[in-house]
Design a protein around this motif. Structure first.
Motif, PDB file in Angstrom:
ATOM      1  N   SER A 170      -9.113   7.880  -4.114  1.00  0.00           N
ATOM      2  CA  SER A 170      -8.292   9.262  -4.211  1.00  0.00           C
ATOM      3  C   SER A 170      -6.818   8.992  -4.233  1.00  0.00           C
ATOM      4  N   PHE A 171      -7.020   8.139  -3.565  1.00  0.00           N
ATOM      5  CA  PHE A 171      -5.457   6.891  -3.597  1.00  0.00           C
ATOM      6  C   PHE A 171      -4.857   7.728  -4.296  1.00  0.00           C
ATOM      7  N   VAL A 172      -3.043   7.511  -3.855  1.00  0.00           N
ATOM      8  CA  VAL A 172      -2.037   7.710  -5.770  1.00  0.00           C
ATOM      9  C   VAL A 172      -1.267   6.310  -4.769  1.00  0.00           C
ATOM     10  N   GLN A 173      -0.666   6.035  -5.824  1.00  0.00           N
ATOM     11  CA  GLN A 173       0.013   4.849  -5.492  1.00  0.00           C
ATOM     12  C   GLN A 173       1.594   5.612  -5.197  1.00  0.00           C
ATOM     13  N   PRO A 174       2.386   5.523  -4.662  1.00  0.00           N
ATOM     14  CA  PRO A 174       3.469   6.300  -5.093  1.00  0.00           C
ATOM     15  C   PRO A 174       4.636   5.525  -5.695  1.00  0.00           C
ATOM     16  N   ALA A 175       4.913   7.131  -6.268  1.00  0.00           N
ATOM     17  CA  ALA A 175       5.495   6.468  -7.481  1.00  0.00           C
ATOM     18  C   ALA A 175       6.925   5.619  -7.240  1.00  0.00           C
ATOM     19  N   ILE A 176       7.752   4.581  -8.158  1.00  0.00           N
ATOM     20  CA  ILE A 176       9.299   3.978  -7.887  1.00  0.00           C
ATOM     21  C   ILE A 176      10.366   4.991  -7.801  1.00  0.00           C
ATOM     22  N   GLU A 200      15.946   4.445  -0.990  1.00  0.00           N
ATOM     23  CA  GLU A 200      15.614   3.772   0.493  1.00  0.00           C
ATOM     24  C   GLU A 200      14.601   4.546   1.046  1.00  0.00           C
ATOM     25  N   ASN A 201      14.224   5.269   0.944  1.00  0.00           N
ATOM     26  CA  ASN A 201      13.038   5.508   1.582  1.00  0.00           C
ATOM     27  C   ASN A 201      11.755   5.117   1.140  1.00  0.00           C
ATOM     28  N   PHE A 202      11.551   4.568  -0.298  1.00  0.00           N
ATOM     29  CA  PHE A 202      10.858   3.765  -0.697  1.00  0.00           C
ATOM     30  C   PHE A 202      10.502   2.460  -0.253  1.00  0.00           C
ATOM     31  N   LEU A 203      11.839   2.199  -0.557  1.00  0.00           N
ATOM     32  CA  LEU A 203      11.797   1.177   0.235  1.00  0.00           C
ATOM     33  C   LEU A 203      11.396   0.292   1.839  1.00  0.00           C
ATOM     34  N   HIS A 204      11.730   1.281   2.859  1.00  0.00           N
ATOM     35  CA  HIS A 204      11.485   1.372   3.989  1.00  0.00           C
ATOM     36  C   HIS A 204       9.931   1.376   4.151  1.00  0.00           C
ATOM     37  N   SER A 205       8.975   2.452   3.363  1.00  0.00           N
ATOM     38  CA  SER A 205       7.417   2.263   3.709  1.00  0.00           C
ATOM     39  C   SER A 205       6.921   1.553   3.151  1.00  0.00           C
ATOM     40  N   LYS A 206       7.377   0.458   2.209  1.00  0.00           N
ATOM     41  CA  LYS A 206       7.633  -0.851   2.082  1.00  0.00           C
ATOM     42  C   LYS A 206       7.277  -1.858   2.667  1.00  0.00           C
ATOM     43  N   GLU A 207       7.847  -1.929   3.826  1.00  0.00           N
ATOM     44  CA  GLU A 207       9.008  -2.653   4.840  1.00  0.00           C
ATOM     45  C   GLU A 207       9.727  -4.202   4.671  1.00  0.00           C
ATOM     46  N   GLU A 252      10.139 -18.891   2.207  1.00  0.00           N
ATOM     47  CA  GLU A 252       9.322 -19.188   1.207  1.00  0.00           C
ATOM     48  C   GLU A 252       8.836 -17.134   1.023  1.00  0.00           C
ATOM     49  N   GLU A 253       8.006 -17.067   2.010  1.00  0.00           N
ATOM     50  CA  GLU A 253       7.508 -15.410   2.323  1.00  0.00           C
ATOM     51  C   GLU A 253       9.222 -14.476   1.882  1.00  0.00           C
ATOM     52  N   GLN A 254       9.950 -15.094   2.609  1.00  0.00           N
ATOM     53  CA  GLN A 254      11.378 -14.419   2.089  1.00  0.00           C
ATOM     54  C   GLN A 254      11.864 -14.377   0.535  1.00  0.00           C
ATOM     55  N   LYS A 255      11.976 -15.091   0.782  1.00  0.00           N
ATOM     56  CA  LYS A 255      12.256 -14.987  -1.346  1.00  0.00           C
ATOM     57  C   LYS A 255      11.474 -14.424  -1.882  1.00  0.00           C
ATOM     58  N   LEU A 256       9.923 -14.372  -1.408  1.00  0.00           N
ATOM     59  CA  LEU A 256       9.088 -13.297  -2.696  1.00  0.00           C
ATOM     60  C   LEU A 256       8.820 -12.021  -2.354  1.00  0.00           C
ATOM     61  N   LYS A 257       9.450 -12.224  -1.268  1.00  0.00           N
ATOM     62  CA  LYS A 257      10.091 -10.311  -0.521  1.00  0.00           C
ATOM     63  C   LYS A 257      11.222  -9.605  -1.359  1.00  0.00           C
ATOM     64  N   ASP A 258      12.453 -10.389  -1.237  1.00  0.00           N
ATOM     65  CA  ASP A 258      13.127 -10.597  -2.180  1.00  0.00           C
ATOM     66  C   ASP A 258      13.586  -9.704  -3.551  1.00  0.00           C
ATOM     67  N   LEU A 259      12.253 -10.870  -3.714  1.00  0.00           N
ATOM     68  CA  LEU A 259      11.945 -11.073  -5.690  1.00  0.00           C
ATOM     69  C   LEU A 259      11.365  -9.543  -5.496  1.00  0.00           C
ATOM     70  N   LYS A 260      10.730  -9.158  -4.958  1.00  0.00           N
ATOM     71  CA  LYS A 260       9.302  -7.395  -5.001  1.00  0.00           C
ATOM     72  C   LYS A 260      10.129  -6.239  -4.848  1.00  0.00           C
ATOM     73  N   VAL A 261      11.661  -7.023  -3.805  1.00  0.00           N
ATOM     74  CA  VAL A 261      12.752  -5.655  -3.722  1.00  0.00           C
ATOM     75  C   VAL A 261      13.547  -5.259  -4.713  1.00  0.00           C
ATOM     76  N   LYS A 262      14.120  -6.449  -5.684  1.00  0.00           N
ATOM     77  CA  LYS A 262      14.581  -6.445  -6.835  1.00  0.00           C
ATOM     78  C   LYS A 262      13.750  -6.346  -7.981  1.00  0.00           C
ATOM     79  N   ASN A 263      12.498  -6.294  -7.632  1.00  0.00           N
ATOM     80  CA  ASN A 263      11.793  -5.893  -8.953  1.00  0.00           C
ATOM     81  C   ASN A 263      11.683  -3.999  -8.426  1.00  0.00           C
ATOM     82  N   TYR A 264      11.405  -3.949  -7.528  1.00  0.00           N
ATOM     83  CA  TYR A 264      11.478  -2.240  -7.685  1.00  0.00           C
ATOM     84  C   TYR A 264      12.603  -1.617  -8.534  1.00  0.00           C
ATOM     85  N   LEU A 265      14.286  -2.842  -8.082  1.00  0.00           N
ATOM     86  CA  LEU A 265      15.565  -1.707  -8.344  1.00  0.00           C
ATOM     87  C   LEU A 265      15.449  -1.716  -9.998  1.00  0.00           C
ATOM     88  N   PHE A 266      14.929  -2.767 -10.676  1.00  0.00           N
ATOM     89  CA  PHE A 266      15.324  -3.131 -11.373  1.00  0.00           C
ATOM     90  C   PHE A 266      13.941  -1.962 -12.426  1.00  0.00           C
TER      91      PHE A 266
END
Length: 77
Positions: free
Chosen positions: A8-14, A29-36, A63-77
């Motif tokens: 019953s868990f609903v993923q927040p929409a991008i 901004e709120n979405f990315l805050h929620s994903k930390e 390397e962990e920060q690079k991966l998280k940065d790519l995730k942020v870019k993916n959300y933005l694209f």
């Protein structure tokens, strides 16, 4: 009672850009805050000074920060 395979868990929409930049920017901004991930937007990622040899822990963190940065870019694209 929910079955094992269902959830019953609903993923927040991008937030999608809808030509109203101010509203979209606030939602994003709120979405990315929620994903930390908002800190990566504001501060970027760590980089080593040229010529410095990172320790294993520093290399792993970078390397962990690079991966998280790519995730942020993916959300933005």
């Amino acid at each position: 009672m929910a079955e094992c395979g269902s959830s019953s868990f609903v993923q927040p929409a991008i937030p999608k850009f809808d030509s109203h930049y101010d509203h979209w920017a606030m939602l994003m901004e709120n979405f990315l805050h929620s994903k930390e991930y908002w800190g990566f937007v504001e501060n970027g990622i760590l980089v080593m000074v040229d010529g410095a040899e990172p320790t294993k822990a520093q290399h792993k963190l970078i390397e962990e920060q690079k991966l998280k940065d790519l995730k942020v870019k993916n959300y933005l694209f």
